[in-house]
Design a protein around this motif. Sequence first.
Motif, PDB file in Angstrom:
ATOM      1  N   MET A   1      11.469 -29.677  75.965  1.00 36.89           N
ATOM      2  CA  MET A   1      10.680 -29.562  74.752  1.00 36.89           C
ATOM      3  C   MET A   1      10.855 -28.041  74.528  1.00 36.89           C
ATOM      4  SD  MET A   1       7.289 -31.843  75.015  1.00 36.89           S
ATOM      5  CE  MET A   1       7.004 -31.739  73.316  1.00 36.89           C
ATOM      6  N   SER A   2      10.833 -27.390  75.598  1.00 34.36           N
ATOM      7  CA  SER A   2      11.038 -25.875  75.209  1.00 34.36           C
ATOM      8  C   SER A   2      12.277 -25.753  74.645  1.00 34.36           C
ATOM      9  CB  SER A   2      10.922 -25.109  76.558  1.00 34.36           C
ATOM     10  OG  SER A   2      11.297 -23.716  76.398  1.00 34.36           O
TER      11      SER A   2
ATOM     12  N   GLU B   1       4.986 -40.228  80.552  1.00 32.85           N
ATOM     13  CA  GLU B   1       4.292 -39.199  80.726  1.00 32.85           C
ATOM     14  C   GLU B   1       3.468 -39.839  82.076  1.00 32.85           C
ATOM     15  OE1 GLU B   1       1.423 -39.398  77.546  1.00 32.85           O
ATOM     16  OE2 GLU B   1       1.361 -37.156  77.522  1.00 32.85           O
TER      17      GLU B   1
ATOM     18  N   ASP C   1       7.883 -25.241  63.496  1.00 38.18           N
ATOM     19  CA  ASP C   1       9.192 -24.800  63.351  1.00 38.18           C
ATOM     20  C   ASP C   1      10.170 -25.670  62.358  1.00 38.18           C
ATOM     21  OD1 ASP C   1       8.710 -22.840  65.122  1.00 38.18           O
ATOM     22  OD2 ASP C   1      10.158 -23.678  66.816  1.00 38.18           O
TER      23      ASP C   1
ATOM     24  N   LEU D   1       6.274 -20.507  74.808  1.00 39.29           N
ATOM     25  CA  LEU D   1       6.456 -21.681  74.893  1.00 39.29           C
ATOM     26  C   LEU D   1       8.100 -22.048  74.854  1.00 39.29           C
ATOM     27  CD1 LEU D   1       3.761 -23.738  73.519  1.00 39.29           C
ATOM     28  CD2 LEU D   1       4.242 -23.465  75.905  1.00 39.29           C
ATOM     29  N   ASP D   2       8.775 -21.117  74.376  1.00 38.25           N
ATOM     30  CA  ASP D   2      10.180 -21.219  74.085  1.00 38.25           C
ATOM     31  C   ASP D   2      10.993 -20.682  75.453  1.00 38.25           C
ATOM     32  OD1 ASP D   2       9.482 -18.623  73.698  1.00 38.25           O
ATOM     33  OD2 ASP D   2      11.350 -18.382  72.443  1.00 38.25           O
TER      34      ASP D   2
ATOM     35  N   MET E   1       2.993 -28.289  72.802  1.00 40.79           N
ATOM     36  CA  MET E   1       4.591 -28.070  72.745  1.00 40.79           C
ATOM     37  C   MET E   1       5.198 -28.833  71.335  1.00 40.79           C
ATOM     38  SD  MET E   1       5.760 -27.697  76.555  1.00 40.79           S
ATOM     39  CE  MET E   1       7.418 -26.763  75.932  1.00 40.79           C
ATOM     40  N   SER E   2       4.735 -29.823  71.196  1.00 44.47           N
ATOM     41  CA  SER E   2       5.296 -30.832  70.136  1.00 44.47           C
ATOM     42  C   SER E   2       4.731 -30.339  68.893  1.00 44.47           C
ATOM     43  CB  SER E   2       4.516 -32.230  70.367  1.00 44.47           C
ATOM     44  OG  SER E   2       4.865 -33.207  69.319  1.00 44.47           O
ATOM     45  N   GLY E   3       3.637 -29.670  68.860  1.00 44.67           N
ATOM     46  CA  GLY E   3       3.201 -28.878  67.626  1.00 44.67           C
ATOM     47  C   GLY E   3       3.741 -27.896  67.284  1.00 44.67           C
ATOM     48  N   GLU E   4       4.510 -27.329  68.267  1.00 45.00           N
ATOM     49  CA  GLU E   4       5.213 -26.033  68.296  1.00 45.00           C
ATOM     50  C   GLU E   4       6.601 -26.415  67.575  1.00 45.00           C
ATOM     51  OE1 GLU E   4       4.997 -21.873  68.725  1.00 45.00           O
ATOM     52  OE2 GLU E   4       3.436 -23.490  69.126  1.00 45.00           O
ATOM     53  N   ILE E   5       7.071 -27.510  67.805  1.00 45.64           N
ATOM     54  CA  ILE E   5       8.475 -28.121  67.337  1.00 45.64           C
ATOM     55  C   ILE E   5       8.346 -28.284  66.002  1.00 45.64           C
ATOM     56  CG2 ILE E   5      10.179 -29.869  67.428  1.00 45.64           C
ATOM     57  CD1 ILE E   5       9.464 -29.856  70.430  1.00 45.64           C
ATOM     58  N   SER E   6       6.928 -29.101  65.570  1.00 41.53           N
ATOM     59  CA  SER E   6       6.655 -29.422  64.219  1.00 41.53           C
ATOM     60  C   SER E   6       6.446 -28.181  63.195  1.00 41.53           C
ATOM     61  CB  SER E   6       5.598 -30.218  64.144  1.00 41.53           C
ATOM     62  OG  SER E   6       5.412 -31.476  64.907  1.00 41.53           O
TER      63      SER E   6
ATOM     64  N   GLN F   1      -1.787 -32.579  81.030  1.00 40.25           N
ATOM     65  CA  GLN F   1      -0.248 -32.620  80.993  1.00 40.25           C
ATOM     66  C   GLN F   1      -0.174 -32.924  79.590  1.00 40.25           C
ATOM     67  OE1 GLN F   1       2.728 -35.108  83.500  1.00 40.25           O
ATOM     68  NE2 GLN F   1       2.217 -36.443  81.843  1.00 40.25           N
ATOM     69  N   HIS F   2      -0.603 -34.297  79.214  1.00 40.00           N
ATOM     70  CA  HIS F   2      -0.808 -34.773  77.812  1.00 40.00           C
ATOM     71  C   HIS F   2      -0.978 -33.482  76.666  1.00 40.00           C
ATOM     72  CE1 HIS F   2      -0.634 -37.563  74.630  1.00 40.00           C
ATOM     73  NE2 HIS F   2      -1.892 -37.389  74.173  1.00 40.00           N
TER      74      HIS F   2
ATOM     75  N   LEU G   1      10.670 -35.822  69.527  1.00 37.94           N
ATOM     76  CA  LEU G   1       9.681 -34.778  70.470  1.00 37.94           C
ATOM     77  C   LEU G   1       8.599 -34.206  69.458  1.00 37.94           C
ATOM     78  CD1 LEU G   1      12.072 -33.299  73.232  1.00 37.94           C
ATOM     79  CD2 LEU G   1      10.296 -34.972  73.416  1.00 37.94           C
TER      80      LEU G   1
ATOM     81  N   ILE H   1       4.619 -36.083  69.023  1.00 39.94           N
ATOM     82  CA  ILE H   1       3.571 -36.242  70.109  1.00 39.94           C
ATOM     83  C   ILE H   1       2.356 -35.613  69.522  1.00 39.94           C
ATOM     84  CG2 ILE H   1       2.804 -35.583  72.345  1.00 39.94           C
ATOM     85  CD1 ILE H   1       5.959 -35.194  73.035  1.00 39.94           C
ATOM     86  N   LEU H   2       2.392 -34.815  68.797  1.00 38.31           N
ATOM     87  CA  LEU H   2       0.893 -34.255  68.556  1.00 38.31           C
ATOM     88  C   LEU H   2       0.047 -35.086  67.511  1.00 38.31           C
ATOM     89  CD1 LEU H   2      -0.959 -31.699  68.472  1.00 38.31           C
ATOM     90  CD2 LEU H   2       0.309 -30.734  66.517  1.00 38.31           C
TER      91      LEU H   2
ATOM     92  N   ILE I   1      10.632 -21.654  78.642  1.00 43.07           N
ATOM     93  CA  ILE I   1      10.510 -22.502  79.846  1.00 43.07           C
ATOM     94  C   ILE I   1      11.958 -22.882  80.143  1.00 43.07           C
ATOM     95  CG2 ILE I   1       9.694 -24.457  80.834  1.00 43.07           C
ATOM     96  CD1 ILE I   1       7.517 -24.507  78.777  1.00 43.07           C
TER      97      ILE I   1
ATOM     98  N   VAL J   1      -0.512 -30.282  77.147  1.00 43.89           N
ATOM     99  CA  VAL J   1       0.411 -29.463  77.057  1.00 43.89           C
ATOM    100  C   VAL J   1       1.572 -29.863  76.350  1.00 43.89           C
ATOM    101  CG1 VAL J   1       2.182 -27.920  78.346  1.00 43.89           C
ATOM    102  CG2 VAL J   1      -0.023 -28.337  79.052  1.00 43.89           C
ATOM    103  N   PHE J   2       1.982 -31.401  76.401  1.00 44.64           N
ATOM    104  CA  PHE J   2       2.871 -31.978  75.901  1.00 44.64           C
ATOM    105  C   PHE J   2       2.719 -31.992  74.159  1.00 44.64           C
ATOM    106  CE2 PHE J   2       4.092 -34.743  79.558  1.00 44.64           C
ATOM    107  CZ  PHE J   2       5.325 -33.967  79.967  1.00 44.64           C
ATOM    108  N   ARG J   3       1.336 -32.012  73.875  1.00 41.91           N
ATOM    109  CA  ARG J   3       1.109 -32.051  72.455  1.00 41.91           C
ATOM    110  C   ARG J   3       1.096 -30.668  71.847  1.00 41.91           C
ATOM    111  NH1 ARG J   3      -4.516 -34.452  71.045  1.00 41.91           N
ATOM    112  NH2 ARG J   3      -3.721 -34.012  68.922  1.00 41.91           N
TER     113      ARG J   3
END
Lengths: 252, 252
Positions: A143-144, A126, B150, B97-98, B143-148, B136-137, A97, A100-101, B100, B139-141
Amino acid sequence: MPNPRVVSLDKIKVACQNCTLSALCLPLGLKEADVEKLDQIVKRSRPIQRGEALFHIGDPFQNIYAVKTGSFKTFVQSADGGEQVLGFHLPGELIGLDAILDNQHGCSAKALETSSICKIPFLQLETLATQLPSLQHQVFRLMSGEISKDTNMLMLLGNRSADERLATFLLSLSRRLAQRGFSATEFNLSMSRHDIASYLGLAVETVSRLFTRMQQEGLLQVDRKFVRLLDMDRLDELCEKNPHCHGRQLLP
Amino acid sequence: MPNPRVVSLDKIKVACQNCTLSALCLPLGLKEADVEKLDQIVKRSRPIQRGEALFHIGDPFQNIYAVKTGSFKTFVQSADGGEQVLGFHLPGELIGLDAILDNQHGCSAKALETSSICKIPFLQLETLATQLPSLQHQVFRLMSGEISKDTNMLMLLGNRSADERLATFLLSLSRRLAQRGFSATEFNLSMSRHDIASYLGLAVETVSRLFTRMQQEGLLQVDRKFVRLLDMDRLDELCEKNPHCHGRQLLP
DNA sequence: CGTAGCTTTGAAGATTTTCAACCTTAGTGG
DNA sequence: CCACTAAGGTTGAAAATCTTCAAAGCTACG
C-alpha cells in the motif's frame, strides 16, 4: 536432474504462477509456509476479455485483484461520458487498494486486452495478516508503494511539459515490463492514444504529434500499438528535467 | 454536572488531544481499551518552528507523524534547487506513509508555521496492529485513504484549467479545516503562493493573477495570507466541470 | 467490401508561461 | 524610530505550448 515436482520450492512457483507470490510476496518477506496459506485464500478466475469490466465505480469492495496476464486501466466517468484514466495495471500489479476506506470502489477497472487475474478476498487477507506478521508487513509495504507511485505521478503532472510526460510514461512502462521479464525496449501499448492522453493530462492530438516527432528525432520507433525505444539515454534526460524549467529549451 | 476526569471517555479525549485518536481512530473502528494501548506508543514532541524540517528525503524511516496543530508541506528538491510540492498536511492528517516500502523517506517535510506533531514508531504500530485486528484494519483504511487522496489529485492535475485547480485547492482546504472544527469560509493560507503554484502545477504569476481575478468576480476575498470564500456555489461549479471541457467557457 | 472507430495532420485560437519591472511586507540595524 | 534590504507578491506584455476545430487517412471487424 531432480524432479521439480517433489521439492517444496515448487509450491512457491505454483503460487507465483497464480500471481499471489509475484504481487504480494515478490519484494521478499514471506516464508514459504506462509505463501502456502496465502495461496489457499486466493481465488482463480476465468480470463477476462478486452473491454470487460473488473468492477465498476461504486461497487461494494470485497476483493483486491492482482493482474496475472494482460493489462487493465482504472478510470472514472466524467459528466459528458468522457473518461479520466487514473492508471494502467500490468502483470504483477494490484488493483483496488483505494477502496478500503469507503468500502466501495472509487473507480472502474476495465481490461485493455484478454487478461487473467487473481482475486484476493480482502477480509480473509486481513484475517490472515493478523496471524502472519510478515504478511501484514507485506500488505503495508504494498500500500505504501501505491502511495509512492501516485506521488511520482503527481510530480509528473505537476510541472512538466508534454514531451517529458510522454517520455516518463514510456520509461515507466518499460521499467515495469522489464521487471516482469519482458523486453524493456520493445512492447505493445495495450491502451489507446485516447487513454494515454487522458492519463497524461493531454489532448489526443498532442500525444499523436509527440509520437510522430519523437520518431522523427530518432528517440523511438512507433507503429500503431507497437513501440521500440531507440535512445534510452535521451529519453532519460527528458524525464530528469527540472520541474520548474519545463524543459522547453530541450527541443527545437 | 459530572466530573469529566473520572469517566473513561476522558481517556479517549486525552488521546484525541494527542492526535492519536483524531488521526488514527477518528473514522471509528477502535475500542476504547485499544485506544489506550495505542496512546502508550505515541511519543509527544516539542513544537516545531516554521521552516524546520520534520525529516529529509532519504532519511531512514522510523516514524509516521500525525499533525496536531499547524501545518506542513512535503516536497522534493529539483536539480536547480527548486522545490516540487507534493502535499500539504493539516491538523489530524498523517505524514510519512509513503516511506514504508523503501524503508526511507521519499520526500522531505517542513513546517509551514509553528506546529506540533505526534510521533508514532511504525514498528511498534505494526506489532500492536498484529494484536489488535481493529487497529490493523484502521491502518489499512488510512493508507487506502491516502491512495484515494492522491488519485483525486491526479484527476485534478490531469485535465483541468488553472481556475478549476485553484478552486479545487481552496475547497479542499476549506473542507479539511471544517472537519477539524475550523471555519470553512475564512482561513489563513500557511503556504506561500510559490508553494501553491508548485502544488497545482502552475506558475506563481498565474496563481497570483487567479486570486486577483477571483476577487474581482466576487468569488472570494483575499488579503495576503487571509482568504474568505464568498461564493461557495460558484466555486463548487468550477470544481465539478468535466475534465475534457476545461471549463474555459465559464469565465469571461 | 464498407462502415465505424481510432489515429494522424494542419491551422487557428487560447490559456498559460516567461521575462521584466514594480510594489509590498517583514525583519534588521543604525 | 526610521530607513534599508531581502523576500515574497503583483502586474503587464510578449512568447510559447497546448488545445480546439476540422478533415482526411488508416485499421479492424462484421
